[in-house]
Design an enzyme around this catalytic site. Structure first.
Site, PDB file in Angstrom:
ATOM      1  N   HIS A   1      52.994  35.280  51.590  1.00 13.62           N
ATOM      2  CA  HIS A   1      52.632  36.633  51.155  1.00 13.62           C
ATOM      3  C   HIS A   1      51.277  36.638  50.466  1.00 13.62           C
ATOM      4  O   HIS A   1      50.680  35.599  50.230  1.00 13.62           O
ATOM      5  CB  HIS A   1      53.673  37.147  50.149  1.00 13.62           C
ATOM      6  CG  HIS A   1      54.942  37.638  50.777  1.00 13.62           C
ATOM      7  ND1 HIS A   1      55.283  38.958  50.827  1.00 13.62           N
ATOM      8  CD2 HIS A   1      55.946  36.961  51.390  1.00 13.62           C
ATOM      9  CE1 HIS A   1      56.452  39.081  51.436  1.00 13.62           C
ATOM     10  NE2 HIS A   1      56.873  37.882  51.791  1.00 13.62           N
TER      11      HIS A   1
ATOM     12  N   GLU B   1      52.911  33.076  47.419  1.00 15.56           N
ATOM     13  CA  GLU B   1      51.997  34.189  47.169  1.00 15.56           C
ATOM     14  C   GLU B   1      50.575  33.667  47.032  1.00 15.56           C
ATOM     15  O   GLU B   1      50.321  32.752  46.251  1.00 15.56           O
ATOM     16  CB  GLU B   1      52.382  34.897  45.862  1.00 15.56           C
ATOM     17  CG  GLU B   1      53.777  35.482  45.844  1.00 15.56           C
ATOM     18  CD  GLU B   1      53.842  36.872  46.464  1.00 15.56           C
ATOM     19  OE1 GLU B   1      52.784  37.359  46.936  1.00 15.56           O
ATOM     20  OE2 GLU B   1      54.946  37.455  46.477  1.00 15.56           O
TER      21      GLU B   1
END
Ligand SMILES: [Zn+2]
Length: 1142
Positions: free
Chosen positions: A906, A991
């Site tokens: 992500h 992330e």
């Protein structure tokens, strides 16, 4: 505190309350004052806990209620009260109960003309009023009238009193009922007049505190709607704007300007966005019935609350552990495994997606392993291409590496090249370097339309333009290789029309793993909702990471307020706003009328593009509106559009005015990205971070109330300025480095053709079709079995699985760049990659949301759903990519091949670095403060190993940013569902920051595609190291891997780089360092610390000092008659304290 002291204090307090003897009261007060004037606040808190506040308040009431109050007692008593009261949260309440409020008000009234006494009363009132309920009570009892009398009309006499009175008034007005009263009595007009008077007369800025308090009064009154209306009616906006605009750059006036800005932003009349409708311009009719109402309302929504109806309540009375509400605390739930919702029959379909388990490799000869491995060791590929894992210090990276890689290409000793069309020339990498960055007046040979004009130095800029125009490949045309024009219905690379071929021939590029022809061919198969017909130049032409790293943008002080002032100016001087629509999907007819040359041209009708409207507001300033996600009314954050017809060297300001996130890394050093076509044609095909004067803040636009369910939703402005490098260029601007679905398909095609199929098992399958009719790719990578002998086949089939997915959120293009790095590394000739392939079978779904990516969405699928909230019960019809990914995982689990690691890539918009979210029962229970005895919970702490490894080997990774909590709000994300239902211990979300790093070797740098790809490659290295640490690791493997890793000491050198990594549980959302200008991205920071607790202390002490010294006069000279001997006595003691401990 010592026991003696304890009893001593209690004796003192009880004597104080019971005594009526003046001398003994004075003595006790003196002792207490001395006692509290040294040491820390702990003493005061201790005294409060022993009933100190009550004792002092009682003494005050008793002393004041005598027929002739003795100010020799009252004044030191009040000073002590103020000191203690500031530290006692319940002080106001206690004062109310003991009737000290009334007493103090009466005292103040009696002493209106007696400065010394009055100021003590005012201080006490200020402390009482720090709780809004008490403030409201004081308001009812006429405190505001009293104060207003003291501060009006404007006078330079008694400034100390005026300061104290305005400060009390500001505190009182935090109460909404007081604000209402102030509005009704017309105080707002009076305050505005006072503001003007002080602003005009205090030219040497001696009374900033008074001016600030007056502004705070106005700020609080305008918190209520009627206050705003009166303010606007009284030309408040104009008044504050004109009185402040000249101070904008003056840092010493910060205290005033920041309050003015808050008022101006808050009172700027709200209006809806200049859009016909909030819902996306595009709609897609989805299979099955859509839920009625807006399908997506994110939890991050920011609604405007106007507290008009609200009663005055004290905010800290309802102290809650809000952050914990979201955490899972049910141990049973955490450890339970839901029932499998797939039947055996249904799972069977995934057998075809794991054909590596049944393939018998008849095509392979049966031979022993030794023969092959010797070949491998030749190491002919010097990993020229796969330099994703830094082997040099990062600052020196690239140049040599890239140089080598291109030379490698040229000499043809690599087989990764998709055989280019015959006419493709290989450009020497030196071509990159000879052109100076943005050197004006020079153009490269590639720009000209005439092949013979190789001498660039002779050319002038106007000629450049001419050559662009003359060329059949005008910048406009080449910026969007139009499929209609150049591609016939059945496109094949060798059928690409003549102009395109000629153009590509004239401007040969060599971008690794990219080929414009493949891209164009693949684009034909990409299905978009708008039916895009045009390809963006950067996507076709390709992006090559620039040979330099880019620092985070340093935020200059005062930028935000300057920008906001420009916004406010639009309201005050509307005639200076152009308001010309220059681009609009909704109103295309408007565009014809704006054919004038004096404006930029915008366009975004290409894959991942999503500009909806552009309005020219000033000559060089544009408001931009982003389209909502398809079938949605929200999620505007990602942007990607083309801009042309610019002038060089002029700062253009762009405002994206319908952003939604409450804060952004744009406030902390992040820049958007730009790709210049002219730069690309001169050999610099780079997306680069650009822009300055960047900030992100809440604006005055609110969502139209007509939009169901989203009344008053707030919008944010991202503003940035760009100075374009060339005249009449064509540039593309994006939120982050774009990576389209077509780019992925072209890349996979390239990879498949480039791998050595004798060694690499590479299979590209279709997981499923998306709602929009696009195939969602599934890639399998492992090593080919050494032969088809049963031993080798058995080893091949027993390799553990690793599952990696990415880009479920289309706006997170960084995830795709990381994935690109992973894919390229895994198929590479790097020996570590070879070992990884021999050890594992990789199942990779590189883009879980192709439709979202194609149509320029930020968050959702074509059904307007966040696909990463659908993992609990996905449906084959509505969320096919999620359904089948989960099904595949269930299948693997079912046949006893549960993956070692599951990772979902992500991008993160609020934090820096690259980091993991993982799942831990214990950490979750601890964080939630759960009562369960966690010692009975057994948990494999193996979930921490991979992040620990990555912290050591990946420059951008930071374990200190990781979190392993299982939040209820994340219960339906891939990470949690795969952990809980599939039983993958190491189930992660990885992330990557949109911005950059605040630790490690990349500290202070923004992440570029090089760093992101490197992260993807290093992630793979992490998997290998994880395997080395596992018990199942064979000694042979260990030896092999160790040898390889030793050879790369520099990689492992990272291990020494960090001393110790911090605890991973203290994760905060806003972990940004303070900056010169307080970043105020929201207009309603009501929690502002307006009064410093030490400020009153200071004033009291100052008073005591000046009394002793004898010049207790105001600046403009008022009485100090009231000094009397006992006070001086006390003061001397205080004074002595100062002198001994300055
Ligand atoms: Zn995401």
């Amino acid at each position: 505190m010592a026991e003696q002291e304890t009893s001593g204090l209690q004796v003192l307090l009880s004597t104080l309350q019971s005594s009526s003897d003046k001398e003994s009261i004075l003595n006790i007060l003196q002792v207490l004052t001395e006692l509290l004037s040294v040491g820390t606040d702990r003493r005061i808190h201790y005294m409060i806990s022993k009933g100190g506040s009550e004792a002092l308040l009682q003494t005050l009431v008793d002393s004041a209620r005598t027929s002739s109050p003795d100010y020799n007692i009252l004044l030191p008593l009040l000073r002590l009260l103020v000191k203690v009261g500031q530290r006692d949260k319940k002080f106001g309440q206690k004062a109310l109960e003991l009737e000290a409020l009334d007493v103090t008000l009466i005292l103040a009234r009696k002493n209106l003309s007696h400065n010394q006494n009055l100021i003590h009363c005012l201080w006490a009132l200020q402390v009482f009023a720090s709780r809004v309920t008490i403030a409201a009570m004081l308001g009812i009892n006429g405190a505001m009238e009293l104060l207003f009398k003291v501060i009006t009309p404007y006078s330079r006499k008694r400034t100390r009193i005026i300061r104290a009175a305005t400060e009390v008034l500001a505190v009182l007005l935090k109460s909404k009922s007081n604000s209402r009263r102030a509005v009704n009595r017309g105080y707002l007009n009076g305050l505005l007049r006072l503001h003007q008077d002080w602003q005009n007369h205090d030219t040497s800025n001696d009374f900033i505190q008074i001016r600030r308090s007056l502004l705070l009064c106005i700020k609080h009154i305008t918190n209520i709607q009627s206050g705003k209306e009166v303010f606007l009616g009284a030309q408040g906006m104009e008044i504050l704007f004109t009185t402040t605009q000249n101070y904008l750059g003056n840092q010493s006036m910060d205290a005033i300007i920041s309050v003015v800005i808050q008022i101006l932003r808050k009172c700027y009349p709200k209006c809806s966005l200049p859009l016909a409708t909030a819902s996306s311009y595009y709609s897609f009719s989805v299979p099955g019935s859509m839920n009625s109402g807006p399908p997506c309302t994110g939890s991050e929504d920011d609604f405007e609350e106007d507290g008009e109806e609200e009663e005055d309540t004290d905010s800290d009375s309802e102290e809650t552990k809000e952050e914990d509400d979201d955490l899972e605390t049910d141990l049973k739930k955490l450890t339970s495994k839901p029932v499998l919702s797939w039947t055996e029959e249904e799972l069977k379909q995934y057998e075809a997606m794991c054909c590596e388990l049944s393939h018998n490799f008849q095509e392979l000869e049966s031979k022993s392993g030794d023969e092959l491995s010797s070949e491998e060791d030749l190491g002919t590929h010097k990993c020229t291409y796969f330099c994703h894992i830094s082997t040099q210090t990062f600052s020196k990276r690239h140049f040599q590496e890239r140089d080598q890689s291109t030379q490698g290409l040229e000499t043809g000793d690599t087989n990764f090249q998709n055989p280019p069309p015959k006419q493709m020339k290989i450009m020497k990498s030196t071509g990159d370097i000879t052109y100076e960055e943005g050197a004006p007046g020079k153009i490269g040979p590639y720009l000209s339309s005439n092949d013979q004009e190789e001498d660039s130095s002779r050319k002038e800029v106007p000629d450049t333009q001419a050559s662009f125009k003359e060329s059949p490949w005008g910048a406009e045309v080449c910026s969007c290789l139009n499929k209609n024009t150049f591609l016939s219905s059945s496109v094949r690379i060798d059928e690409i029309s003549e102009p395109v071929s000629k153009f590509l021939e004239r401007h040969p590029m060599n971008i690794p793993f990219h080929n414009p022809y493949t891209y164009i061919a693949k684009a034909e198969g990409t299905k978009s909702v708008p039916g895009f017909k045009v390809l963006a130049f950067p996507d076709v032409w390709g992006h090559h990471s620039p040979p330099f790293s880019q620092s985070m943008l340093e935020r200059k002080c005062g930028i935000q307020r300057a920008k906001i002032f420009e916004d406010v100016q639009r309201f005050i001087q509307p005639d200076k706003v152009m308001g010309r629509v220059v681009f609009s999907l909704d109103e295309p007819w408007l565009l014809q009328s704006t054919d004038a040359t004096e404006c930029l041209k915008f366009f975004s009708g290409f894959e991942s593009g999503n500009l909806r409207k552009a309005i020219q507001v000033r000559e060089f300033e544009y408001d931009l509106l982003i389209n909502a996600d398809v079938n949605c009314i929200q999620h505007q954050q990602w942007f990607y559009f083309k801009v042309s017809s610019m002038k060089a060297a002029i700062p253009y300001r762009f405002n994206v005015i319908n952003c939604e996130k409450v804060n952004s890394q744009f406030n902390y050093g992040m820049q958007p990205t730009m790709y210049s076509v002219k730069e690309a044609l001169q050999g610099r095909p780079h997306w680069v971070r650009v822009g300055y004067d960047i900030c992100y803040y809440k604006n005055h636009y609110r969502q139209n109330s007509a939009v169901a369910g989203a009344y008053g939703k707030c919008h944010y402005t991202l503003t940035f300025s760009v100075t374009f490098p060339h005249n009449e260029d064509v540039c593309y601007l994006a939120y982050h480095y774009p990576y389209t679905y077509t780019a992925l398909m072209a890349h996979l095609d390239f990879l498949e053709k480039s791998v050595n199929h004798k060694k690499v098992y590479f299979q590209h399958q279709v997981l499923c079709q998306t709602l929009g009719g696009n195939p969602c790719p599934l890639v399998t990578i492992t090593a080919m079995p050494e032969s088809n002998s049963s031993d080798h086949l058995q080893q091949f089939r027993q390799r553990p699985y690793q599952v990696i997915v990415a880009r479920v959120h289309p706006g997170e293009s960084n995830a795709s760049w990381v994935m690109k790095g992973t894919l390229e590394f895994l198929v590479s000739s790097d020996p570590i990659a070879g070992l990884l392939r021999e050890s594992f079978i990789f199942k990779i779904i590189p883009m879980l949301n192709p439709d979202g990516v194609i149509n320029g969405n930020h968050r959702c699928s074509l059904r307007g759903e966040d696909l990463n909230r659908q993992w609990l019960s996905p449906s084959a019809q509505h969320q096919p990519t999620i359904y089948h990914t989960k099904g595949l995982l269930h299948y693997l689990n079912n046949i006893g091949r549960t993956p070692v690691v599951f990772c979902d890539f992500h991008g993160h918009s609020q934090k820096k670095n690259v980091f993991f979210y993982g799942c831990s029962i214990k950490e979750t229970l601890w964080q939630a403060g759960c009562m369960v005895d966690t010692s009975i919970v057994t948990e494999d702490v193996g979930y921490r190993t991979l992040p620990k490894i990555l912290d050591k080997v990946a420059p951008a990774f930071a374990i200190s940013s990781c979190s392993f909590l299982v939040e209820k709000s994340r219960a339906s994300t891939a990470r949690v569902v795969v952990w809980r239902e599939i039983g993958v211990l190491r189930s992660y979300t990885m992330e990557s920051s949109y911005c950059g790093c605040n630790q490690g070797p990349y500290k202070g740098l923004q992440l570029g595609t090089h760093e992101l790809e490197e992260m993807g490659a290093t992630f793979c290295l992490g998997l290998l190291l994880l395997q080395l640490k596992s018990l199942t690791c064979s000694s042979q493997f260990m030896a092999q891997a160790s040898a390889l890793l030793d050879a790369r000491e520099d990689i492992m050198g990272h291990q020494l780089r960090r001393s110790s990594s911090g605890s991973s549980t203290d994760v905060e959302l806003d972990d940004e360092p303070p900056c010169m200008e307080e970043i105020d991205y929201s207009t309603d920071c009501s929690s502002d610390q307006e009064t410093d607790i030490h400020e009153l202390d200071r004033q009291i002490q100052e008073m005591a000092l000046t009394e002793t010294v004898g010049d207790g006069e105001d600046k403009n000279g008022v009485d100090n008659r009231s000094l009397s001997s006992p006070e001086v006595y006390v003061s001397k003691h205080c004074t002595r304290k100062y002198r001994t401990s300055p």
